[in-house]
Design a protein around this motif. Structure first.
Motif, mmCIF file in Angstrom:
data_model
loop_
_atom_site.group_PDB
_atom_site.id
_atom_site.type_symbol
_atom_site.label_atom_id
_atom_site.label_comp_id
_atom_site.label_asym_id
_atom_site.label_seq_id
_atom_site.Cartn_x
_atom_site.Cartn_y
_atom_site.Cartn_z
ATOM 1 N N LEU A 76 -9.305 2.101 9.258
ATOM 2 C CA LEU A 76 -8.847 4.023 8.043
ATOM 3 C C LEU A 76 -9.842 4.438 7.197
ATOM 4 N N PRO A 77 -9.551 6.141 6.676
ATOM 5 C CA PRO A 77 -10.341 6.037 6.079
ATOM 6 C C PRO A 77 -10.981 5.303 4.105
ATOM 7 N N HIS A 78 -12.008 5.351 3.837
ATOM 8 C CA HIS A 78 -12.233 4.896 2.678
ATOM 9 C C HIS A 78 -11.442 5.727 1.382
ATOM 10 N N ALA A 79 -11.061 4.841 0.466
ATOM 11 C CA ALA A 79 -9.964 5.219 -0.793
ATOM 12 C C ALA A 79 -9.384 4.875 0.077
ATOM 13 N N THR A 80 -8.285 5.428 0.991
ATOM 14 C CA THR A 80 -6.798 5.224 1.949
ATOM 15 C C THR A 80 -6.958 3.669 2.322
ATOM 16 N N SER A 81 -8.099 2.919 2.852
ATOM 17 C CA SER A 81 -8.178 1.433 3.342
ATOM 18 C C SER A 81 -8.365 0.879 2.486
ATOM 19 N N GLN A 82 -8.785 1.023 1.234
ATOM 20 C CA GLN A 82 -8.610 -0.642 -0.126
ATOM 21 C C GLN A 82 -7.065 -0.300 -0.295
ATOM 22 N N GLU A 83 -6.267 0.537 -0.768
ATOM 23 C CA GLU A 83 -5.253 0.863 -0.899
ATOM 24 C C GLU A 83 -4.547 -0.093 -0.344
ATOM 25 N N VAL A 84 -4.534 0.169 1.573
ATOM 26 C CA VAL A 84 -2.911 -0.660 2.702
ATOM 27 C C VAL A 84 -3.347 -1.741 2.294
ATOM 28 N N ILE A 85 -5.577 -2.325 2.374
ATOM 29 C CA ILE A 85 -5.952 -3.707 2.526
ATOM 30 C C ILE A 85 -5.714 -4.722 1.038
ATOM 31 N N ARG A 86 -5.925 -3.951 0.036
ATOM 32 C CA ARG A 86 -4.597 -4.812 -1.154
ATOM 33 C C ARG A 86 -3.310 -4.715 -1.496
ATOM 34 N N ASP A 87 -2.479 -4.396 -0.605
ATOM 35 C CA ASP A 87 -1.208 -4.794 -0.492
ATOM 36 C C ASP A 87 -1.233 -6.023 1.490
ATOM 37 N N LEU A 88 -1.554 -6.065 1.802
ATOM 38 C CA LEU A 88 -1.459 -6.782 3.292
ATOM 39 C C LEU A 88 -1.346 -8.440 2.959
ATOM 40 N N PRO A 89 -0.593 -9.237 3.957
ATOM 41 C CA PRO A 89 -0.362 -10.388 3.201
ATOM 42 C C PRO A 89 -1.656 -10.976 3.079
ATOM 43 N N LYS A 90 -1.241 -12.218 2.376
ATOM 44 C CA LYS A 90 -2.988 -12.535 1.797
ATOM 45 C C LYS A 90 -3.460 -13.525 2.600
ATOM 46 N N HIS A 91 -2.361 -14.908 4.462
ATOM 47 C CA HIS A 91 -3.010 -14.624 5.258
ATOM 48 C C HIS A 91 -3.673 -14.526 6.017
ATOM 49 N N LEU A 92 -3.655 -13.220 6.074
ATOM 50 C CA LEU A 92 -4.158 -11.766 7.152
ATOM 51 C C LEU A 92 -5.759 -11.964 6.932
ATOM 52 N N LYS A 93 -6.480 -12.303 7.933
ATOM 53 C CA LYS A 93 -7.474 -12.103 8.266
ATOM 54 C C LYS A 93 -8.040 -10.775 8.123
ATOM 55 N N VAL A 94 -8.870 -9.846 7.706
ATOM 56 C CA VAL A 94 -8.984 -8.447 7.908
ATOM 57 C C VAL A 94 -10.845 -8.340 7.985
ATOM 58 N N VAL A 95 -10.666 -7.852 9.138
ATOM 59 C CA VAL A 95 -12.533 -6.708 9.096
ATOM 60 C C VAL A 95 -12.130 -5.458 8.871
ATOM 61 N N ASP A 96 -12.542 -4.672 7.637
ATOM 62 C CA ASP A 96 -12.655 -3.431 7.728
ATOM 63 C C ASP A 96 -13.651 -2.320 8.193
ATOM 64 N N LEU A 97 -13.292 -1.905 8.067
ATOM 65 C CA LEU A 97 -14.551 -0.706 9.106
ATOM 66 C C LEU A 97 -15.111 1.095 8.352
ATOM 67 N N SER A 98 -14.638 0.206 6.572
ATOM 68 C CA SER A 98 -14.863 1.612 5.981
ATOM 69 C C SER A 98 -15.432 1.410 5.021
ATOM 70 N N ALA A 99 -16.100 2.559 4.111
ATOM 71 C CA ALA A 99 -16.361 1.808 3.301
ATOM 72 C C ALA A 99 -16.388 1.209 1.937
ATOM 73 N N ASP A 100 -14.819 1.343 1.842
ATOM 74 C CA ASP A 100 -14.565 0.118 0.331
ATOM 75 C C ASP A 100 -15.334 -0.641 0.294
ATOM 76 N N PHE A 101 -15.420 -1.699 0.812
ATOM 77 C CA PHE A 101 -15.366 -3.251 0.636
ATOM 78 C C PHE A 101 -17.324 -3.539 0.961
ATOM 79 N N ARG A 102 -18.016 -2.292 0.695
ATOM 80 C CA ARG A 102 -19.214 -3.023 1.321
ATOM 81 C C ARG A 102 -20.443 -3.281 0.235
ATOM 82 N N LEU A 103 -19.851 -2.148 -1.000
ATOM 83 C CA LEU A 103 -21.067 -1.346 -2.016
ATOM 84 C C LEU A 103 -19.344 -3.195 -3.424
#
Length: 342
Positions: A76-103
């Motif tokens: 997803l686009p940056h800014a959108t991605s962080q809000e979506v990932i924040r609310d995903l279940p904590k058991h779930l492994k996630v690979v984010d392709l946006s810029a939201d967690f690089r820095l």
């Protein structure tokens, strides 16, 4: 038993590339495809080149049941991605392709992306996804932040040279050419065929490109002091590929030997014989990165050129490489396809 995979943002280029790669993976099954703007459509209607695959239809993110999903790719686009990932279940492994967690520094994120970070707890646990240099951390991570495609290309050239101390850290130039798919699939006037073809232009000139935040973070950490590179990206009328040329002050043979030693055991990084340089044609559609070194006519200077496919090794292929590590699979699974040529 196959790992259950979800892809959010499946109607974009990186989402389609993930599907193309996972289709050859023996131990992954795509069970959910999220794409809000095209929800209700089939993948065959959005990407006809995938019509031979048995894929679920696109749905909204809210419609996906993540209870049975092992890993989610978020394209997803940056800014959108962080809000979506924040609310995903904590058991779930996630690979984010946006810029939201690089820095890692929230202030740096705000500086380069213009907004406060909305998922600081997730940001703290995210591992930077440059696989060859963060392999052990990625294997045990829940959340991995895929790198920028430009940032990955430049780092494959410069990280080993900075670590080995074989170049002048205050005199690094990185000149990069990127294909149009790096700008995403959304409609933009400057990407229309009549405005892009037969031309070639620099953009984000003078140090405004957001991937500089990644360079600053990673290179300075390696050197133990601030390292700032001169970086100019250029948009070229090609669909895929990045070609990066770095001009450095250092002995060319030492530069070449350092890169050879660093990448000797890496399955996807190919260092060419001294004096040879790569082409984007030679890596198209693959997860390989080719690096060449040559000396300059000015003594004590070297020119390093790297080529990779921005959608594969620069994004979706890197994401799958990381997912393999996170799920205990062989790192190369689904990624050994030969480049497409011509």
């Amino acid at each position: 038993m196959a790992h259950k995979i979800a892809i959010l943002g499946a109607s974009g280029y990186t989402g389609a590339e993930l599907i193309r790669l996972i289709a050859t993976h023996p131990n992954m099954e795509i069970v959910a495809l999220g794409a809000n703007s095209k929800a209700g459509q089939s993948m065959a209607s959005v990407f006809p080149h995938l019509r031979h695959l048995a894929l679920p239809d696109l749905v909204t993110i809210e419609e996906i049941d993540f209870a049975g999903v092992d890993l989610c790719f978020c394209a997803l686009p940056h800014a959108t991605s962080q809000e979506v990932i924040r609310d995903l279940p904590k058991h779930l492994k996630v690979v984010d392709l946006s810029a939201d967690f690089r820095l890692r520094d929230p202030a740096e994120y705000k500086k380069w992306y213009g907004n406060d970070h909305a998922a600081l707890d997730c940001q703290k646990e995210a591992v930077y996804g440059l696989t060859e240099f963060y392999r052990d951390e990625i294997a045990s991570a829940r959340l991995v932040a895929g790198t920028g495609c430009n940032a990955a290309t430049g780092q494959y050239i410069l990280r080993p040279l900075i670590s080995a101390g074989v170049i002048d850290l205050d005199d690094i130039i990185l000149d990069l050419k990127c294909a149009v798919s790096g700008a995403g699939r959304s409609l933009k006037e400057n990407l229309l065929h009549a405005e892009l073809s037969e031309g070639y232009n620099a953009y984000a000139v003078g140090g405004t490109h957001r991937h500089l935040g990644e360079f600053d973070q990673e290179f300075s950490a390696l050197a133990g002091r601030p390292v700032r590179v001169q970086f100019t990206p250029h948009l070229i009328p090609a669909n895929r590929g990045i070609l990066a040329t770095s001009y450095v002050k250092g002995a060319a043979q030492a530069v070449h030997e350092t890169l050879q030693k660093t990448y000797a055991g890496e399955p996807f990084i190919q260092v060419l014989p001294f004096g040879e340089t790569p082409s984007t044609h030679h890596v198209r559609g693959s997860n390989f990165c080719h690096i060449g070194v040559t000396g300059d006519r000015i003594e004590g200077r070297a020119i390093v050129v790297a080529a990779l496919d921005n959608l594969t090794k620069g994004s979706s292929g890197q994401a799958l490489q990381n997912a393999n590590l996170m799920l205990g699979e062989a790192e190369t699974e689904g990624l050994m396809s030969v480049p497409v040529f011509p």
